[in-house]
Design a protein around this motif. Structure first.
Motif, short mmCIF file in Angstrom:
data_model
loop_
_atom_site.label_atom_id
_atom_site.label_comp_id
_atom_site.label_asym_id
_atom_site.label_seq_id
_atom_site.Cartn_x
_atom_site.Cartn_y
_atom_site.Cartn_z
N THR A 209 90.45 -68.03 25.06
CA THR A 209 90.89 -67.51 23.73
C THR A 209 92.08 -66.81 23.72
O THR A 209 93.08 -67.24 22.77
CB THR A 209 89.98 -66.60 23.23
OG1 THR A 209 89.58 -65.55 24.26
CG2 THR A 209 88.60 -67.21 22.81
N ARG A 210 92.74 -65.94 24.74
CA ARG A 210 93.99 -65.63 24.80
C ARG A 210 95.03 -67.02 25.00
O ARG A 210 96.34 -66.94 24.42
CB ARG A 210 94.18 -64.66 26.04
CG ARG A 210 93.92 -63.40 25.99
CD ARG A 210 94.23 -62.54 26.86
NE ARG A 210 94.05 -62.85 28.25
CZ ARG A 210 92.48 -62.59 28.74
NH1 ARG A 210 92.07 -61.56 28.14
NH2 ARG A 210 92.06 -62.96 30.19
N HIS A 211 94.60 -68.05 25.61
CA HIS A 211 95.50 -69.21 25.61
C HIS A 211 95.74 -69.68 24.14
O HIS A 211 96.75 -70.50 24.12
CB HIS A 211 94.85 -70.32 26.60
CG HIS A 211 95.52 -71.65 26.73
ND1 HIS A 211 96.75 -71.66 27.84
CD2 HIS A 211 95.74 -72.56 26.21
CE1 HIS A 211 97.20 -72.48 27.88
NE2 HIS A 211 96.46 -73.32 26.94
N LEU A 212 95.07 -69.62 23.20
CA LEU A 212 95.17 -69.93 21.84
C LEU A 212 96.43 -69.43 21.48
O LEU A 212 96.99 -69.90 20.26
CB LEU A 212 93.96 -69.67 21.12
CG LEU A 212 92.59 -70.39 21.31
CD1 LEU A 212 91.53 -69.98 20.53
CD2 LEU A 212 92.73 -72.04 21.36
N SER B 36 100.85 -75.65 26.55
CA SER B 36 101.32 -75.99 27.82
C SER B 36 99.95 -77.00 28.29
O SER B 36 99.94 -78.23 28.40
CB SER B 36 101.58 -74.77 28.73
OG SER B 36 100.37 -73.95 28.59
N ARG B 37 98.92 -76.12 28.72
CA ARG B 37 97.79 -77.01 28.96
C ARG B 37 96.67 -76.96 27.70
O ARG B 37 96.56 -75.92 27.12
CB ARG B 37 97.09 -76.17 30.26
CG ARG B 37 96.03 -76.90 30.90
CD ARG B 37 95.78 -76.27 32.20
NE ARG B 37 94.54 -76.57 32.88
CZ ARG B 37 93.76 -75.77 33.29
NH1 ARG B 37 94.18 -74.43 33.45
NH2 ARG B 37 92.61 -76.15 33.75
N SER B 38 95.80 -77.71 27.69
CA SER B 38 94.84 -77.84 26.60
C SER B 38 94.05 -76.64 26.88
O SER B 38 93.37 -76.18 27.76
CB SER B 38 93.84 -79.06 26.72
OG SER B 38 92.74 -78.64 26.16
N HIS B 39 93.69 -75.96 25.62
CA HIS B 39 92.79 -74.51 25.53
C HIS B 39 91.59 -75.12 25.94
O HIS B 39 90.94 -74.22 26.49
CB HIS B 39 92.91 -74.26 24.03
CG HIS B 39 92.13 -74.79 23.07
ND1 HIS B 39 92.78 -76.10 22.51
CD2 HIS B 39 90.95 -74.84 22.56
CE1 HIS B 39 91.50 -76.39 21.69
NE2 HIS B 39 90.77 -75.83 21.72
N LEU C 253 87.08 -65.03 19.17
CA LEU C 253 87.44 -65.21 17.70
C LEU C 253 87.08 -64.52 16.72
O LEU C 253 87.99 -64.35 15.62
CB LEU C 253 86.57 -66.94 17.59
CG LEU C 253 87.25 -67.74 18.72
CD1 LEU C 253 86.50 -69.26 18.75
CD2 LEU C 253 88.65 -68.07 18.80
N ALA C 254 86.12 -63.66 16.84
CA ALA C 254 85.99 -62.69 15.61
C ALA C 254 86.83 -61.61 15.64
O ALA C 254 87.47 -61.16 14.62
CB ALA C 254 84.50 -62.03 15.81
#
Length: 120
Positions: free
Chosen positions: A94-97, A102-105, A66-67
């Protein structure tokens, strides 16, 4: 005489947020080191405590990602994401963000937390 308050900009706030997240990741890394030193080889892979310690490692890696992400966002003047930012992130969670819904992070994060722990 009082100095004027600095102008708040999205880039400035995101840059400071990135530094803060990176500092939190450093703090967790220090805690991981202390735990590893204290427990040493007394913690076996079969111990249920290892699963809880993996969550700590996951939080640290998430904060590091996230940083990186917020620093990249802080440097964008148009509000778009820099190309290849996903490749700089360690965790699928975090890449999913960066993906469309699609699917919950959080579901991805829960699945990923079962990996190896970097404590020792």
């Amino acid at each position: 005489m009082k100095e004027p308050a600095p102008e708040l900009t999205l880039g400035g706030v995101l840059g400071r947020l990135s530094e803060y997240l990176d500092g939190l990741a450093d703090e967790i890394h220090a805690v991981e080191f202390v735990i590893g030193e204290e427990l040493g080889s007394g913690l076996s892979q079969a111990t249920s405590g290892i699963t809880r310690l993996q969550r700590l490692d996951f939080v640290r890696q998430s904060l590091e990602d996230l940083a990186i992400l917020t620093l990249a966002l802080s440097r964008q003047s148009k509000g778009d994401l820099p190309p290849g930012i996903g490749a700089q992130l360690r965790l699928d969670a975090t890449r999913h963000l960066l993906r469309s819904k699609s699917r919950s992070h959080w579901a991805v994060a829960q699945d990923e937390s079962l990996g190896d722990v970097d404590l020792f």
